[in-house]
Design a protein around this motif. Structure first.
Motif, PDB file in Angstrom:
ATOM      1  N   ARG A 148       0.645  -1.027   0.150  1.00  0.00           N
ATOM      2  CA  ARG A 148       0.060  -0.080  -0.122  1.00  0.00           C
ATOM      3  C   ARG A 148       0.969   1.193  -0.105  1.00  0.00           C
ATOM      4  O   ARG A 148       1.946   1.276   0.741  1.00  0.00           O
ATOM      5  CB  ARG A 148      -0.894   0.222   1.293  1.00  0.00           C
ATOM      6  CG  ARG A 148      -1.937   1.365   1.140  1.00  0.00           C
ATOM      7  CD  ARG A 148      -2.892   1.296   2.417  1.00  0.00           C
ATOM      8  NE  ARG A 148      -3.738   0.431   2.280  1.00  0.00           N
ATOM      9  CZ  ARG A 148      -4.750  -0.058   3.075  1.00  0.00           C
ATOM     10  NH1 ARG A 148      -4.987   0.887   4.311  1.00  0.00           N
ATOM     11  NH2 ARG A 148      -5.554  -0.938   2.917  1.00  0.00           N
ATOM     12  N   CYS A 149       0.339   2.018  -0.766  1.00  0.00           N
ATOM     13  CA  CYS A 149       1.188   3.739  -0.794  1.00  0.00           C
ATOM     14  C   CYS A 149       0.599   4.555   0.185  1.00  0.00           C
ATOM     15  O   CYS A 149      -0.434   4.820   0.193  1.00  0.00           O
ATOM     16  CB  CYS A 149       1.105   4.113  -2.071  1.00  0.00           C
ATOM     17  SG  CYS A 149       1.876   5.743  -2.220  1.00  0.00           S
ATOM     18  N   CYS A 150       1.281   4.961   1.350  1.00  0.00           N
ATOM     19  CA  CYS A 150       0.679   5.550   2.540  1.00  0.00           C
ATOM     20  C   CYS A 150       1.069   6.751   2.695  1.00  0.00           C
ATOM     21  O   CYS A 150       2.255   7.342   2.469  1.00  0.00           O
ATOM     22  CB  CYS A 150       1.010   4.608   3.891  1.00  0.00           C
ATOM     23  SG  CYS A 150       0.600   2.864   3.752  1.00  0.00           S
ATOM     24  N   SER A 152       0.286   8.505   5.259  1.00  0.00           N
ATOM     25  CA  SER A 152       0.320   8.787   6.842  1.00  0.00           C
ATOM     26  C   SER A 152       0.425   7.489   7.739  1.00  0.00           C
ATOM     27  O   SER A 152       0.397   6.459   7.118  1.00  0.00           O
ATOM     28  CB  SER A 152      -1.181   9.714   7.318  1.00  0.00           C
ATOM     29  OG  SER A 152      -2.266   8.489   7.001  1.00  0.00           O
ATOM     30  N   THR A 153       0.558   7.868   8.873  1.00  0.00           N
ATOM     31  CA  THR A 153       0.787   6.528   9.763  1.00  0.00           C
ATOM     32  C   THR A 153      -0.480   5.917   9.886  1.00  0.00           C
ATOM     33  O   THR A 153      -0.334   4.541  10.132  1.00  0.00           O
ATOM     34  CB  THR A 153       1.441   7.026  11.148  1.00  0.00           C
ATOM     35  OG1 THR A 153       0.647   7.990  11.928  1.00  0.00           O
ATOM     36  CG2 THR A 153       2.952   7.505  11.038  1.00  0.00           C
ATOM     37  N   ASP A 155      -2.540   5.515   7.731  1.00  0.00           N
ATOM     38  CA  ASP A 155      -2.750   4.375   6.398  1.00  0.00           C
ATOM     39  C   ASP A 155      -1.821   3.256   6.401  1.00  0.00           C
ATOM     40  O   ASP A 155      -2.475   2.110   6.190  1.00  0.00           O
ATOM     41  CB  ASP A 155      -2.399   5.186   5.207  1.00  0.00           C
ATOM     42  CG  ASP A 155      -3.392   6.357   4.684  1.00  0.00           C
ATOM     43  OD1 ASP A 155      -4.290   6.102   5.073  1.00  0.00           O
ATOM     44  OD2 ASP A 155      -2.722   7.065   3.611  1.00  0.00           O
ATOM     45  N   ALA A 156      -0.835   3.546   7.093  1.00  0.00           N
ATOM     46  CA  ALA A 156       0.201   2.077   7.368  1.00  0.00           C
ATOM     47  C   ALA A 156      -0.428   1.315   8.304  1.00  0.00           C
ATOM     48  O   ALA A 156      -0.420   0.263   8.263  1.00  0.00           O
ATOM     49  CB  ALA A 156       1.376   2.873   7.676  1.00  0.00           C
ATOM     50  N   PHE A 159      -3.304  -0.654   7.150  1.00  0.00           N
ATOM     51  CA  PHE A 159      -2.885  -1.757   6.098  1.00  0.00           C
ATOM     52  C   PHE A 159      -2.114  -2.876   6.901  1.00  0.00           C
ATOM     53  O   PHE A 159      -2.363  -3.868   6.714  1.00  0.00           O
ATOM     54  CB  PHE A 159      -1.480  -1.084   5.374  1.00  0.00           C
ATOM     55  CG  PHE A 159      -0.887  -2.243   4.308  1.00  0.00           C
ATOM     56  CD1 PHE A 159      -1.628  -2.683   3.298  1.00  0.00           C
ATOM     57  CD2 PHE A 159       0.445  -2.663   4.588  1.00  0.00           C
ATOM     58  CE1 PHE A 159      -1.005  -3.925   2.517  1.00  0.00           C
ATOM     59  CE2 PHE A 159       0.967  -3.507   3.768  1.00  0.00           C
ATOM     60  CZ  PHE A 159       0.364  -4.106   2.788  1.00  0.00           C
ATOM     61  N   VAL A 194       7.702   5.022   8.759  1.00  0.00           N
ATOM     62  CA  VAL A 194       6.695   5.919   7.846  1.00  0.00           C
ATOM     63  C   VAL A 194       6.930   7.305   7.984  1.00  0.00           C
ATOM     64  O   VAL A 194       7.191   8.151   6.938  1.00  0.00           O
ATOM     65  CB  VAL A 194       5.335   5.653   8.053  1.00  0.00           C
ATOM     66  CG1 VAL A 194       4.372   6.600   7.245  1.00  0.00           C
ATOM     67  CG2 VAL A 194       4.942   4.184   7.589  1.00  0.00           C
TER      68      VAL A 194
END
Length: 315
Positions: A148-150, A152-153, A155-156, A159, A194
């Motif tokens: 996944r292209c994140c 923000s933290t 988003d990560a 995922f 990240v």
């Protein structure tokens, strides 16, 4: 920029009996192992023109620069048409080749603009951006990284909960070498990595706006050096690549050449066939390339990344 030392260098080649061709080869960003490519071109009698995409690179990269080797040095200022015009004033050009990872995109652009052998321009971003690279493989039905292209933290973290798989790898979408690559075993380490990527700058000095998070691949890592001509791919070497991991960071330990094996069911054949499929999917048609591949006896090969340049320890 004309360096009269280059004229002396060519004179020496003539003295050694090297027949100087009337067509030049353009090498974009001949850093790292790029000078070895330049040496080979000289031995074949080709005058070499260097194009530099930037003068603001790391000290380790700039230390590999050698201006003596070139007929002329052209500094690219961001305008492809102006650089193209400067090259056309040099006379006949045989080929444009990337001398390092930094020059891959511009080499493709210049070769395409000059009507020379090159690679598929519509897939240029897929050969440089690691996220787009993997998505392209997925589109073509080839094994690829779960990712996944994140931005923000958060988003990560989402995922990580989604894939339920540790460790995770965090790295920039576009980078060279092992720059800002982290192996994360916990959510805290993931968030820290990240933020480190998002707070970093790329080779052009622009702040990175996304971090690539991927599921860690188990297996043995191989480097596959290839050269392509009009869409046909040939392996020049396969290397087993051993890395050390400490405190979240990777470092190259050693590489060892893998013996040639032409047996259809050999690991080498499986890696080779997969790499050829990846190169075709990514629009690689001409020139050198190096692919990093993780291979497992249970899951087979999976591309980590591909670079459209010669084998390099710096990028």
């Amino acid at each position: 920029l004309v360096d009269h030392r280059a004229q002396i260098f060519v004179a020496r080649l003539i003295f050694m009996g090297v027949e100087i061709k009337d067509e030049a080869v353009v090498v974009v960003d001949p850093y790292s192992s790029g000078p070895l490519l330049v040496d080979e071109l000289h031995h074949r009698g080709f005058p070499v023109v260097a194009v530099r995409t930037s003068l603001n690179l790391s000290e380790a990269v700039l230390e590999t620069w050698n201006s003596v080797s070139f007929e002329r040095v052209i500094v690219h200022r961001g305008d492809v048409m102006k650089t193209l015009a400067a090259l056309q004033r040099e006379g006949r050009v045989k080929a444009v080749i990337a001398g390092s990872e930094y020059g891959v995109e511009l080499a493709d652009e210049l070769a395409n603009a000059m009507g020379l052998r090159g690679n598929a321009m519509e897939l240029s971003a897929c050969r440089r951006d690691k996220y787009k690279m993997q998505e392209r493989l997925r589109e073509c039905g080839l094994r690829s990284c779960i990712q996944r292209c994140c931005i923000s933290t958060l988003d990560a973290s989402d995922f990580a909960r989604e894939v339920v798989s540790w460790p995770l790898i965090v790295k920039p979408c576009v980078s060279t070498g092992i720059e800002h690559i982290y192996k994360c075993e916990t959510e805290a380490a993931l968030a820290e990595a990240v933020l480190a990527v998002l707070g970093s700058k790329d080779s052009k000095g622009s702040r990175r706006e996304a971090a690539l998070v991927q599921v860690f691949l188990e297996g043995t890592e191989f480097l596959v050096d290839c050269v392509s001509f009009d869409g046909r791919h040939f392996v020049s070497a396969i290397w087993e690549h051993q890395k050390k991991h400490s405190a979240g960071f990777f470092a190259c330990d050693r590489i060892a050449a893998v013996p040639y094996c032409d047996q259809m069911e050999s690991d080498q054949a499986k890696i080779r066939d997969y790499v050829f499929s990846c190169l075709t999917a990514l629009g690689v048609k001409n020139g050198p390339s190096q692919c990093k591949v993780m291979f497992s006896q249970t899951t087979g090969p999976c591309l980590i990344e591909a670079g459209g340049r010669v084998h390099s320890s710096i990028g």
